[in-house]
Design a protein around this motif. Structure first.
Motif, PDB file in Angstrom:
ATOM      1  N   ASP A 408       0.817  -1.192  -0.241  1.00  0.00           N
ATOM      2  CA  ASP A 408      -0.116  -0.031  -0.007  1.00  0.00           C
ATOM      3  C   ASP A 408       0.998   1.159   0.057  1.00  0.00           C
ATOM      4  OD1 ASP A 408      -2.210  -1.969   0.099  1.00  0.00           O
ATOM      5  OD2 ASP A 408      -2.812  -0.985   2.065  1.00  0.00           O
ATOM      6  N   TRP A 409       1.873   1.391   0.483  1.00  0.00           N
ATOM      7  CA  TRP A 409       2.839   2.403   0.867  1.00  0.00           C
ATOM      8  C   TRP A 409       3.656   2.761  -0.344  1.00  0.00           C
ATOM      9  CZ3 TRP A 409       8.030   2.399   1.413  1.00  0.00           C
ATOM     10  CH2 TRP A 409       8.694   1.353   1.445  1.00  0.00           C
ATOM     11  N   MET A 410       3.701   1.690  -1.246  1.00  0.00           N
ATOM     12  CA  MET A 410       4.437   1.835  -2.455  1.00  0.00           C
ATOM     13  C   MET A 410       4.028   2.680  -3.729  1.00  0.00           C
ATOM     14  SD  MET A 410       6.137  -1.913  -1.572  1.00  0.00           S
ATOM     15  CE  MET A 410       6.867  -1.925  -3.377  1.00  0.00           C
ATOM     16  N   ARG A 411       2.684   2.912  -3.505  1.00  0.00           N
ATOM     17  CA  ARG A 411       2.106   3.470  -4.894  1.00  0.00           C
ATOM     18  C   ARG A 411       2.781   4.400  -5.629  1.00  0.00           C
ATOM     19  NH1 ARG A 411      -2.197   2.867  -1.031  1.00  0.00           N
ATOM     20  NH2 ARG A 411      -3.852   1.335  -1.885  1.00  0.00           N
ATOM     21  N   SER A 412       3.465   5.262  -5.161  1.00  0.00           N
ATOM     22  CA  SER A 412       4.172   6.519  -5.669  1.00  0.00           C
ATOM     23  C   SER A 412       5.265   5.795  -6.537  1.00  0.00           C
ATOM     24  CB  SER A 412       4.976   7.322  -4.665  1.00  0.00           C
ATOM     25  OG  SER A 412       5.811   6.465  -3.831  1.00  0.00           O
ATOM     26  N   ALA A 413       5.869   4.268  -6.495  1.00  0.00           N
ATOM     27  CA  ALA A 413       6.815   3.864  -7.401  1.00  0.00           C
ATOM     28  C   ALA A 413       5.948   2.876  -8.117  1.00  0.00           C
ATOM     29  CB  ALA A 413       7.670   3.029  -6.466  1.00  0.00           C
ATOM     30  N   PHE A 414       4.866   1.972  -7.589  1.00  0.00           N
ATOM     31  CA  PHE A 414       4.507   0.783  -8.607  1.00  0.00           C
ATOM     32  C   PHE A 414       3.302   1.601  -9.562  1.00  0.00           C
ATOM     33  CE2 PHE A 414       1.288  -0.335  -4.858  1.00  0.00           C
ATOM     34  CZ  PHE A 414       0.048  -0.076  -5.644  1.00  0.00           C
ATOM     35  N   LEU A 415       2.848   2.616  -9.328  1.00  0.00           N
ATOM     36  CA  LEU A 415       1.760   3.276 -10.213  1.00  0.00           C
ATOM     37  C   LEU A 415       2.604   3.641 -11.557  1.00  0.00           C
ATOM     38  CD1 LEU A 415      -0.605   5.309  -8.167  1.00  0.00           C
ATOM     39  CD2 LEU A 415      -0.995   3.120  -9.007  1.00  0.00           C
ATOM     40  N   ILE A 416       3.976   4.138 -11.416  1.00  0.00           N
ATOM     41  CA  ILE A 416       4.588   4.348 -12.438  1.00  0.00           C
ATOM     42  C   ILE A 416       5.233   3.011 -13.309  1.00  0.00           C
ATOM     43  CG2 ILE A 416       6.966   5.399 -13.105  1.00  0.00           C
ATOM     44  CD1 ILE A 416       4.825   7.502 -12.361  1.00  0.00           C
ATOM     45  N   THR A 417       5.423   1.984 -12.338  1.00  0.00           N
ATOM     46  CA  THR A 417       6.165   0.866 -13.016  1.00  0.00           C
ATOM     47  C   THR A 417       5.346   0.334 -14.229  1.00  0.00           C
ATOM     48  OG1 THR A 417       6.983  -0.112 -11.052  1.00  0.00           O
ATOM     49  CG2 THR A 417       5.863  -1.614 -12.630  1.00  0.00           C
ATOM     50  N   VAL A 418       3.774   0.482 -14.293  1.00  0.00           N
ATOM     51  CA  VAL A 418       3.034  -0.158 -15.315  1.00  0.00           C
ATOM     52  C   VAL A 418       2.649   0.862 -16.400  1.00  0.00           C
ATOM     53  CG1 VAL A 418       1.818  -1.923 -13.818  1.00  0.00           C
ATOM     54  CG2 VAL A 418       0.795   0.431 -13.777  1.00  0.00           C
ATOM     55  N   THR A 419       3.290   2.108 -16.335  1.00  0.00           N
ATOM     56  CA  THR A 419       3.454   2.864 -17.585  1.00  0.00           C
ATOM     57  C   THR A 419       4.303   2.630 -18.629  1.00  0.00           C
ATOM     58  OG1 THR A 419       5.113   4.662 -16.418  1.00  0.00           O
ATOM     59  CG2 THR A 419       2.722   5.014 -15.923  1.00  0.00           C
ATOM     60  N   GLY A 420       5.381   1.776 -18.122  1.00  0.00           N
ATOM     61  CA  GLY A 420       6.369   1.266 -18.912  1.00  0.00           C
ATOM     62  C   GLY A 420       7.505   2.161 -19.275  1.00  0.00           C
ATOM     63  N   CYS A 421       7.430   3.385 -18.340  1.00  0.00           N
ATOM     64  CA  CYS A 421       8.352   4.482 -18.461  1.00  0.00           C
ATOM     65  C   CYS A 421       9.552   4.247 -17.732  1.00  0.00           C
ATOM     66  CB  CYS A 421       7.777   5.912 -18.391  1.00  0.00           C
ATOM     67  SG  CYS A 421       6.289   6.230 -19.491  1.00  0.00           S
ATOM     68  N   PRO A 422      10.823   4.566 -18.203  1.00  0.00           N
ATOM     69  CA  PRO A 422      11.991   4.709 -17.274  1.00  0.00           C
ATOM     70  C   PRO A 422      11.816   5.916 -16.236  1.00  0.00           C
ATOM     71  CG  PRO A 422      12.467   5.970 -19.505  1.00  0.00           C
ATOM     72  CD  PRO A 422      11.034   5.313 -19.561  1.00  0.00           C
ATOM     73  N   ALA A 423      12.290   5.455 -15.126  1.00  0.00           N
ATOM     74  CA  ALA A 423      12.374   6.226 -13.998  1.00  0.00           C
ATOM     75  C   ALA A 423      13.527   5.946 -13.037  1.00  0.00           C
ATOM     76  CB  ALA A 423      10.992   5.979 -12.974  1.00  0.00           C
ATOM     77  N   MET A 424      13.984   7.227 -12.454  1.00  0.00           N
ATOM     78  CA  MET A 424      15.027   7.092 -11.768  1.00  0.00           C
ATOM     79  C   MET A 424      15.010   8.321 -10.329  1.00  0.00           C
ATOM     80  SD  MET A 424      18.992   8.656 -12.822  1.00  0.00           S
ATOM     81  CE  MET A 424      18.814   8.153 -14.292  1.00  0.00           C
TER      82      MET A 424
END
Length: 471
Positions: A408-424
């Motif tokens: 639950d507390w990881m949404r700021s990261a995992f919502l980006i995961t499924v966009t397929g975009c690179p993130a740093m």
């Protein structure tokens, strides 16, 4: 003669000093082995260390240079491999009692590339069981602690890698990321971690090359060093037919960019998609202001990711069941409860559920494509909280809102995961208690070179990553 090398020198400086024979690979290794001996008993980042095997490899590296042989871009650099990544002849447990005695016969591709580039393996880095969760602990090796506050989590699942880097035990490290496992520990440990685009870093062996939410990638203490490691990890291979075709070497040199030319979208919570700790929110807002003062056009806005949570939870459960369902059936008492629950959640999924997940991923990808026609980058928190107490499996609440599961507390990261975009994740600041906080920078699909340029310019603007722990 370049500046003297110490355990916090850049990876590039270490590499160049070895090539110039200003320091030998053996001397560089001993510098790091001493650091590991001093700090690892408190941090518990490196496991299954084998100093004698590392010394033999370092001696061979020096002999290669003495013979005038061509050497790789990581020649002589000490390196520790995440314990979920297999190293031939080396204990590789994935942090699980099920694999407590597992010694693979061959390197997996990422390890093969890093070792072929000349890196010296010193050990493995600690991880939660089968890399599940963003806090690093397991029944085999215990808990990894944050070098900036030994009572706090180092994040996960690449927590051992990030903590080893932050402590000066190694100059570079690898990891993997499904729901934030490269980005979260980088944020918690004040280092840099990149989640690349799908198949930018090809994975082999892999029972499903088309599985699209878990990736492997680099961690480093600076964006420049991260680019060096990405240049080794990335690139096509015939063993992975859908690997991206750009050669890894294109990432080694970072193109300069003017922050004043950028259009930045900033969001604290992706339009109310999650709670964010007040200290984290304040630091992210301050970074938006810093970017604006540097000339960037910053707008507080966010893409529409309404389908992202269902997409991630569905495809993650499917992946876990496919990967570990049989192991759980054979060893029902040897999995932590939260991981076992995730695996069992995958058993109830139907073909229609999986189809919905991939259909929604396609929708999200198209929406992000259009979003990045208006903006050069999206910035937001990496983690919704600063490093939390290491004796907790996950934060109990954020701003009083209960976090019911370890996801639950990881949404700021995992919502980006499924966009397929690179993130740093790039270091952004510290709370009043001295706990690190990272800024997540996201760019359009397959745009790692642009992401490196923006992250490098931001890093030079703030210089937060130069702050070291006082172990």
């Amino acid at each position: 003669m370049s500046e003297p090398i110490d355990h916090f020198s850049s990876a590039r400086a270490m590499r160049d000093a070895v090539r110039a024979k200003e320091v030998s690979a053996r001397e560089l290794l001993e510098l790091h082995l001493d650091r590991i001996e001093q700090t690892n008993p408190r941090v518990n980042a490196i496991v299954s260390a084998d100093p004698e095997r590392a010394r033999a490899a370092a001696a061979q590296a020096d002999e290669q240079l003495a013979r005038g042989e061509d050497v790789g871009p990581l020649h002589g650099l000490p390196f520790a491999v995440k314990d979920t990544h297999e190293v031939g002849g080396w204990l590789s447990t994935s942090g699980s009692p099920v694999r407590a005695d597992h010694v693979p016969e061959r390197d997996e591709l990422l390890v093969e590339r890093v070792r072929a580039a000349g890196a010296i393996t010193v050990g493995k880095t600690n991880t939660p069981e089968f890399a599940s969760g963003s806090h690093t602990f397991n029944p085999l090796f215990g808990t990894t602690y944050n070098p900036y506050d030994l009572s706090r989590s180092a994040g996960g699942s690449s927590g051992g890698s990030a903590a080893a880097l932050a402590s000066g035990m190694v100059p570079l490290a690898d990891g993997s990321d499904m729901g934030g496992s490269l980005r979260n520990p980088a944020s918690f440990c004040n280092v840099v971690g990149m989640r690349p685009s799908f198949q930018r870093v090809p994975q082999w062996p892999n029972p499903n090359h088309w599985e699209a939410i878990s990736v492997q990638g680099p961690l480093a203490r600076s964006v420049d060093d991260l680019a060096l490691l990405l240049s080794v990890m990335a690139g096509p291979t015939e063993r992975v037919p859908i690997s991206q075709q750009a050669p890894g070497e294109v990432f080694d040199v970072i193109d300069p960019i003017d922050l004043g030319d950028l259009r930045i979208a900033m969001s604290i919570d992706l339009g109310g998609a999650f709670e964010v700790d007040a200290d984290v929110a304040a630091i992210v807002r301050a970074q938006g202001e810093a970017l604006e003062q540097a000339g960037a056009r910053v707008a507080e806005t966010a893409p529409d990711l309404r389908e992202a949570e269902d997409t991630f939870r569905t495809l993650r459960a499917w992946h876990f069941q496919a990967s570990y369902g049989q192991l759980l059936a054979e060893h029902p008492g040897k999995f932590k409860e939260s991981l076992a629950d995730n695996i069992r959640a995958g058993e109830a999924l139907t073909g229609a559920d999986i189809a919905r997940g991939y259909r929604q991923r396609s929708t999200l990808a198209e929406r992000m494509r259009l979003f990045f026609q208006e903006y050069d980058a999206l910035v937001l928190p990496v983690s919704q909280v600063p490093p939390f107490p290491a004796d907790q499996e996950y934060p109990a609440d954020i701003n009083g809102q209960v976090q019911e599961t370890y996801l639950d507390w990881m949404r700021s990261a995992f919502l980006i995961t499924v966009t397929g975009c690179p993130a740093m994740s790039v270091p952004a600041g510290f709370t009043a208690q001295g706990w690190p906080v990272g800024l997540q920078i996201v760019t359009s699909a397959n745009s790692e070179r642009r992401l490196l340029s923006i992250a490098h310019a931001y890093e030079r603007l703030t210089n937060v990553g130069a702050r070291r722990p006082t172990l």
